[in-house]
Write a protein that holds these residues in place. Structure first.
Motif, PDB file in Angstrom:
ATOM      1  N   VAL A 134       0.831  -1.205   0.000  1.00 27.75           N
ATOM      2  CA  VAL A 134       0.000   0.000   0.000  1.00 27.75           C
ATOM      3  C   VAL A 134       0.860   1.248   0.000  1.00 27.75           C
ATOM      4  O   VAL A 134       1.794   1.378   0.788  1.00 27.75           O
ATOM      5  N   CYS A 135       0.523   2.165  -0.900  1.00 27.66           N
ATOM      6  CA  CYS A 135       1.249   3.428  -1.033  1.00 27.66           C
ATOM      7  C   CYS A 135       0.558   4.576  -0.314  1.00 27.66           C
ATOM      8  O   CYS A 135       1.198   5.560   0.042  1.00 27.66           O
ATOM      9  N   GLY A 136      -0.751   4.488  -0.158  1.00 23.88           N
ATOM     10  CA  GLY A 136      -1.465   5.587   0.466  1.00 23.88           C
ATOM     11  C   GLY A 136      -2.875   5.204   0.858  1.00 23.88           C
ATOM     12  O   GLY A 136      -3.476   4.304   0.270  1.00 23.88           O
ATOM     13  N   ILE A 137      -3.356   5.887   1.894  1.00 28.39           N
ATOM     14  CA  ILE A 137      -4.735   5.752   2.340  1.00 28.39           C
ATOM     15  C   ILE A 137      -5.253   7.162   2.585  1.00 28.39           C
ATOM     16  O   ILE A 137      -4.659   7.917   3.350  1.00 28.39           O
ATOM     17  N   LEU A 138      -6.348   7.505   1.934  1.00 29.67           N
ATOM     18  CA  LEU A 138      -7.001   8.788   2.179  1.00 29.67           C
ATOM     19  C   LEU A 138      -8.159   8.540   3.131  1.00 29.67           C
ATOM     20  O   LEU A 138      -8.999   7.661   2.882  1.00 29.67           O
ATOM     21  N   PHE A 139      -8.189   9.307   4.231  1.00 27.09           N
ATOM     22  CA  PHE A 139      -9.256   9.173   5.223  1.00 27.09           C
ATOM     23  C   PHE A 139      -9.211  10.397   6.123  1.00 27.09           C
ATOM     24  O   PHE A 139      -8.168  10.760   6.642  1.00 27.09           O
ATOM     25  N   MET A 140     -10.358  11.006   6.311  1.00 31.42           N
ATOM     26  CA  MET A 140     -10.422  12.278   7.037  1.00 31.42           C
ATOM     27  C   MET A 140     -10.724  12.089   8.519  1.00 31.42           C
ATOM     28  O   MET A 140     -11.748  12.509   9.011  1.00 31.42           O
ATOM     29  N   ASP A 141      -9.821  11.447   9.239  1.00 34.42           N
ATOM     30  CA  ASP A 141      -9.940  11.350  10.684  1.00 34.42           C
ATOM     31  C   ASP A 141      -8.551  11.577  11.264  1.00 34.42           C
ATOM     32  O   ASP A 141      -7.709  10.687  11.264  1.00 34.42           O
ATOM     33  N   ALA A 142      -8.312  12.773  11.774  1.00 30.99           N
ATOM     34  CA  ALA A 142      -6.990  13.153  12.261  1.00 30.99           C
ATOM     35  C   ALA A 142      -6.522  12.271  13.411  1.00 30.99           C
ATOM     36  O   ALA A 142      -5.324  12.050  13.573  1.00 30.99           O
ATOM     37  N   LYS A 143      -7.439  11.751  14.213  1.00 33.06           N
ATOM     38  CA  LYS A 143      -7.045  10.921  15.358  1.00 33.06           C
ATOM     39  C   LYS A 143      -6.350   9.638  14.912  1.00 33.06           C
ATOM     40  O   LYS A 143      -5.472   9.146  15.602  1.00 33.06           O
ATOM     41  N   ALA A 160       7.405   2.580  11.014  1.00 38.87           N
ATOM     42  CA  ALA A 160       8.105   1.567  11.802  1.00 38.87           C
ATOM     43  C   ALA A 160       8.265   0.244  11.054  1.00 38.87           C
ATOM     44  O   ALA A 160       9.127  -0.565  11.403  1.00 38.87           O
ATOM     45  N   HIS A 161       7.450   0.006  10.026  1.00 38.99           N
ATOM     46  CA  HIS A 161       7.456  -1.282   9.350  1.00 38.99           C
ATOM     47  C   HIS A 161       7.956  -1.266   7.907  1.00 38.99           C
ATOM     48  O   HIS A 161       8.237  -2.327   7.348  1.00 38.99           O
ATOM     49  N   HIS A 162       8.050  -0.086   7.296  1.00 40.43           N
ATOM     50  CA  HIS A 162       8.438  -0.024   5.881  1.00 40.43           C
ATOM     51  C   HIS A 162       9.373   1.151   5.613  1.00 40.43           C
ATOM     52  O   HIS A 162       9.270   2.196   6.242  1.00 40.43           O
ATOM     53  N   GLN A 163      10.247   0.955   4.644  1.00 41.46           N
ATOM     54  CA  GLN A 163      11.214   1.975   4.273  1.00 41.46           C
ATOM     55  C   GLN A 163      10.878   2.671   2.961  1.00 41.46           C
ATOM     56  O   GLN A 163      11.520   3.631   2.590  1.00 41.46           O
ATOM     57  N   TYR A 164       9.901   2.189   2.213  1.00 49.22           N
ATOM     58  CA  TYR A 164       9.621   2.786   0.912  1.00 49.22           C
ATOM     59  C   TYR A 164       8.839   4.091   1.051  1.00 49.22           C
ATOM     60  O   TYR A 164       8.170   4.330   2.048  1.00 49.22           O
ATOM     61  N   GLU A 165       8.962   4.925   0.032  1.00 52.76           N
ATOM     62  CA  GLU A 165       8.320   6.247   0.008  1.00 52.76           C
ATOM     63  C   GLU A 165       6.840   6.105  -0.339  1.00 52.76           C
ATOM     64  O   GLU A 165       6.490   5.600  -1.398  1.00 52.76           O
ATOM     65  N   PRO A 166       5.956   6.548   0.562  1.00 48.06           N
ATOM     66  CA  PRO A 166       4.526   6.459   0.246  1.00 48.06           C
ATOM     67  C   PRO A 166       4.107   7.485  -0.798  1.00 48.06           C
ATOM     68  O   PRO A 166       4.866   8.396  -1.149  1.00 48.06           O
ATOM     69  N   TRP A 167       2.901   7.341  -1.253  1.00 49.09           N
ATOM     70  CA  TRP A 167       2.302   8.243  -2.236  1.00 49.09           C
ATOM     71  C   TRP A 167       2.179   9.635  -1.632  1.00 49.09           C
ATOM     72  O   TRP A 167       1.571   9.824  -0.591  1.00 49.09           O
ATOM     73  N   LYS A 168       2.792  10.604  -2.261  1.00 44.76           N
ATOM     74  CA  LYS A 168       2.775  12.009  -1.822  1.00 44.76           C
ATOM     75  C   LYS A 168       3.314  12.192  -0.408  1.00 44.76           C
ATOM     76  O   LYS A 168       2.797  12.974   0.370  1.00 44.76           O
ATOM     77  N   GLN A 169       4.345  11.445  -0.039  1.00 45.63           N
ATOM     78  CA  GLN A 169       5.144  11.581   1.171  1.00 45.63           C
ATOM     79  C   GLN A 169       4.487  11.184   2.489  1.00 45.63           C
ATOM     80  O   GLN A 169       5.134  11.183   3.519  1.00 45.63           O
ATOM     81  N   LEU A 170       3.215  10.867   2.524  1.00 45.75           N
ATOM     82  CA  LEU A 170       2.549  10.518   3.775  1.00 45.75           C
ATOM     83  C   LEU A 170       1.572   9.390   3.496  1.00 45.75           C
ATOM     84  O   LEU A 170       0.739   9.511   2.592  1.00 45.75           O
ATOM     85  N   LEU A 171       1.647   8.307   4.256  1.00 43.74           N
ATOM     86  CA  LEU A 171       0.782   7.174   3.942  1.00 43.74           C
ATOM     87  C   LEU A 171      -0.694   7.525   4.109  1.00 43.74           C
ATOM     88  O   LEU A 171      -1.463   7.389   3.180  1.00 43.74           O
ATOM     89  N   MET A 172      -1.097   7.964   5.301  1.00 42.08           N
ATOM     90  CA  MET A 172      -2.504   8.333   5.491  1.00 42.08           C
ATOM     91  C   MET A 172      -2.591   9.837   5.590  1.00 42.08           C
ATOM     92  O   MET A 172      -1.891  10.465   6.379  1.00 42.08           O
ATOM     93  N   ARG A 173      -3.462  10.404   4.784  1.00 47.21           N
ATOM     94  CA  ARG A 173      -3.622  11.856   4.783  1.00 47.21           C
ATOM     95  C   ARG A 173      -5.073  12.218   4.497  1.00 47.21           C
ATOM     96  O   ARG A 173      -5.868  11.389   4.086  1.00 47.21           O
ATOM     97  N   THR A 174      -5.367  13.483   4.746  1.00 45.52           N
ATOM     98  CA  THR A 174      -6.708  14.011   4.561  1.00 45.52           C
ATOM     99  C   THR A 174      -6.874  14.583   3.167  1.00 45.52           C
ATOM    100  O   THR A 174      -6.036  15.356   2.712  1.00 45.52           O
ATOM    101  N   VAL A 175      -7.948  14.199   2.522  1.00 46.33           N
ATOM    102  CA  VAL A 175      -8.396  14.806   1.273  1.00 46.33           C
ATOM    103  C   VAL A 175      -9.911  14.894   1.387  1.00 46.33           C
ATOM    104  O   VAL A 175     -10.565  13.909   1.752  1.00 46.33           O
ATOM    105  N   ASP A 176     -10.462  16.049   1.116  1.00 48.04           N
ATOM    106  CA  ASP A 176     -11.909  16.237   1.230  1.00 48.04           C
ATOM    107  C   ASP A 176     -12.673  15.115   0.543  1.00 48.04           C
ATOM    108  O   ASP A 176     -12.266  14.617  -0.509  1.00 48.04           O
TER     109      ASP A 176
END
Length: 137
Positions: free
Chosen positions: A83-92, A103-119
Protein backbone atom coordinates in the motif's frame (compact mmCIF):
# COMPACT_ATOMS: atom_id res chain seq x y z
CA UNK A 1 -14.39 -1.61 -13.27
CA UNK A 2 -10.89 -2.98 -13.23
CA UNK A 3 -7.79 -3.10 -11.06
CA UNK A 4 -4.27 -4.47 -11.28
CA UNK A 5 -3.52 -7.95 -10.01
CA UNK A 6 -1.69 -6.35 -7.07
CA UNK A 7 -4.74 -4.28 -6.11
CA UNK A 8 -7.07 -7.28 -6.30
CA UNK A 9 -4.69 -9.42 -4.23
CA UNK A 10 -4.35 -6.73 -1.55
CA UNK A 11 -8.10 -6.20 -1.33
CA UNK A 12 -8.77 -9.93 -1.16
CA UNK A 13 -6.15 -10.69 1.50
CA UNK A 14 -7.17 -7.73 3.67
CA UNK A 15 -10.85 -8.64 3.36
CA UNK A 16 -10.12 -12.18 4.55
CA UNK A 17 -8.03 -11.00 7.51
CA UNK A 18 -10.60 -8.29 8.34
CA UNK A 19 -13.37 -10.89 8.50
CA UNK A 20 -11.39 -12.77 11.15
CA UNK A 21 -10.32 -9.67 13.10
CA UNK A 22 -13.51 -7.60 12.99
CA UNK A 23 -16.51 -9.69 11.90
CA UNK A 24 -18.85 -7.01 13.22
CA UNK A 25 -17.65 -4.66 10.44
CA UNK A 26 -17.48 -7.24 7.66
CA UNK A 27 -17.70 -7.68 4.83
CA UNK A 28 -15.71 -4.87 3.27
CA UNK A 29 -17.70 -3.24 0.47
CA UNK A 30 -15.37 -2.44 -2.41
CA UNK A 31 -16.58 0.52 -4.38
CA UNK A 32 -14.85 2.23 -7.29
CA UNK A 33 -11.71 0.43 -8.44
CA UNK A 34 -11.25 2.57 -11.51
CA UNK A 35 -13.29 4.77 -13.73
CA UNK A 36 -14.80 3.03 -16.69
CA UNK A 37 -17.84 3.39 -18.87
CA UNK A 38 -19.94 2.02 -15.99
CA UNK A 39 -18.63 4.42 -13.31
CA UNK A 40 -20.96 7.11 -12.06
CA UNK A 41 -18.20 9.03 -10.24
CA UNK A 42 -15.59 11.34 -11.76
CA UNK A 43 -12.40 10.60 -9.83
CA UNK A 44 -9.15 12.46 -10.38
CA UNK A 45 -7.02 9.41 -9.48
CA UNK A 46 -8.89 6.18 -10.24
CA UNK A 47 -7.37 5.70 -13.67
CA UNK A 48 -4.49 3.21 -13.56
CA UNK A 49 -5.74 0.15 -11.66
CA UNK A 50 -4.00 1.02 -8.39
CA UNK A 51 -6.85 2.78 -6.54
CA UNK A 52 -9.99 1.57 -4.76
CA UNK A 53 -12.60 3.03 -2.44
CA UNK A 54 -13.97 0.80 0.30
CA UNK A 55 -16.41 0.88 3.15
CA UNK A 56 -16.29 -1.26 6.30
CA UNK A 57 -18.99 0.04 8.63
CA UNK A 58 -17.73 2.26 11.44
CA UNK A 59 -14.13 1.39 10.57
CA UNK A 60 -14.39 3.76 7.62
CA UNK A 61 -16.96 6.23 8.95
CA UNK A 62 -15.38 8.85 11.15
CA UNK A 63 -18.77 9.99 12.45
CA UNK A 64 -18.97 6.79 14.54
CA UNK A 65 -16.53 8.26 17.06
CA UNK A 66 -14.36 5.16 17.55
CA UNK A 67 -11.12 5.38 15.60
CA UNK A 68 -9.66 2.02 16.73
CA UNK A 69 -11.41 -0.01 13.97
CA UNK A 70 -9.99 2.38 11.35
CA UNK A 71 -6.52 1.90 12.82
CA UNK A 72 -6.97 -1.89 12.75
CA UNK A 73 -8.04 -1.81 9.10
CA UNK A 74 -5.22 0.51 8.06
CA UNK A 75 -2.67 -1.76 9.76
CA UNK A 76 -3.93 -4.72 7.74
CA UNK A 77 -3.32 -2.76 4.56
CA UNK A 78 0.13 -1.65 5.74
CA UNK A 79 1.05 -5.22 6.66
CA UNK A 80 0.68 -6.26 3.00
CA UNK A 81 3.74 -4.17 2.13
CA UNK A 82 1.93 -3.11 -1.05
CA UNK A 83 0.00 0.00 0.00
CA UNK A 84 1.25 3.43 -1.03
CA UNK A 85 -1.46 5.59 0.47
CA UNK A 86 -4.74 5.75 2.34
CA UNK A 87 -7.00 8.79 2.18
CA UNK A 88 -9.26 9.17 5.22
CA UNK A 89 -10.42 12.28 7.04
CA UNK A 90 -9.94 11.35 10.68
CA UNK A 91 -6.99 13.15 12.26
CA UNK A 92 -7.04 10.92 15.36
CA UNK A 93 -6.16 7.84 13.32
CA UNK A 94 -3.64 9.44 10.95
CA UNK A 95 -0.75 9.87 13.41
CA UNK A 96 -0.75 6.26 14.67
CA UNK A 97 -1.22 4.91 11.15
CA UNK A 98 1.68 6.94 9.79
CA UNK A 99 3.87 5.93 12.75
CA UNK A 100 3.00 2.25 12.19
CA UNK A 101 3.88 2.53 8.51
CA UNK A 102 7.21 4.26 9.27
CA UNK A 103 8.11 1.57 11.80
CA UNK A 104 7.46 -1.28 9.35
CA UNK A 105 8.44 -0.02 5.88
CA UNK A 106 11.21 1.98 4.27
CA UNK A 107 9.62 2.79 0.91
CA UNK A 108 8.32 6.25 0.01
CA UNK A 109 4.53 6.46 0.25
CA UNK A 110 2.30 8.24 -2.24
CA UNK A 111 2.78 12.01 -1.82
CA UNK A 112 5.14 11.58 1.17
CA UNK A 113 2.55 10.52 3.78
CA UNK A 114 0.78 7.17 3.94
CA UNK A 115 -2.50 8.33 5.49
CA UNK A 116 -3.62 11.86 4.78
CA UNK A 117 -6.71 14.01 4.56
CA UNK A 118 -8.40 14.81 1.27
CA UNK A 119 -11.91 16.24 1.23
CA UNK A 120 -14.67 13.73 0.58
CA UNK A 121 -12.99 10.81 2.37
CA UNK A 122 -14.82 10.86 5.70
CA UNK A 123 -17.10 7.88 5.00
CA UNK A 124 -14.68 5.56 3.20
CA UNK A 125 -11.02 4.61 2.76
CA UNK A 126 -9.36 5.38 -0.54
CA UNK A 127 -6.50 2.91 -0.99
CA UNK A 128 -3.64 3.15 -3.44
CA UNK A 129 -1.29 0.22 -4.02
CA UNK A 130 2.07 0.10 -5.73
CA UNK A 131 2.21 0.34 -9.50
CA UNK A 132 3.07 -2.77 -11.53
CA UNK A 133 6.76 -1.68 -11.46
CA UNK A 134 6.70 -1.69 -7.62
CA UNK A 135 6.88 2.08 -7.15
CA UNK A 136 4.40 4.42 -5.47
CA UNK A 137 5.14 7.75 -7.14
Amino acid sequence: SRGTRRLIQVLYSVAERWQELRPEFSPIAIQDLNEAWCSSVDHSTHDDGTHADLVAGCATDNSCGNWIPALDLAKLFIDTGEVCGILFMDAKVQAPVNAYFAAHHQYEPWKQLLMRTVDGHDLHFHIRVKKPDGTCN
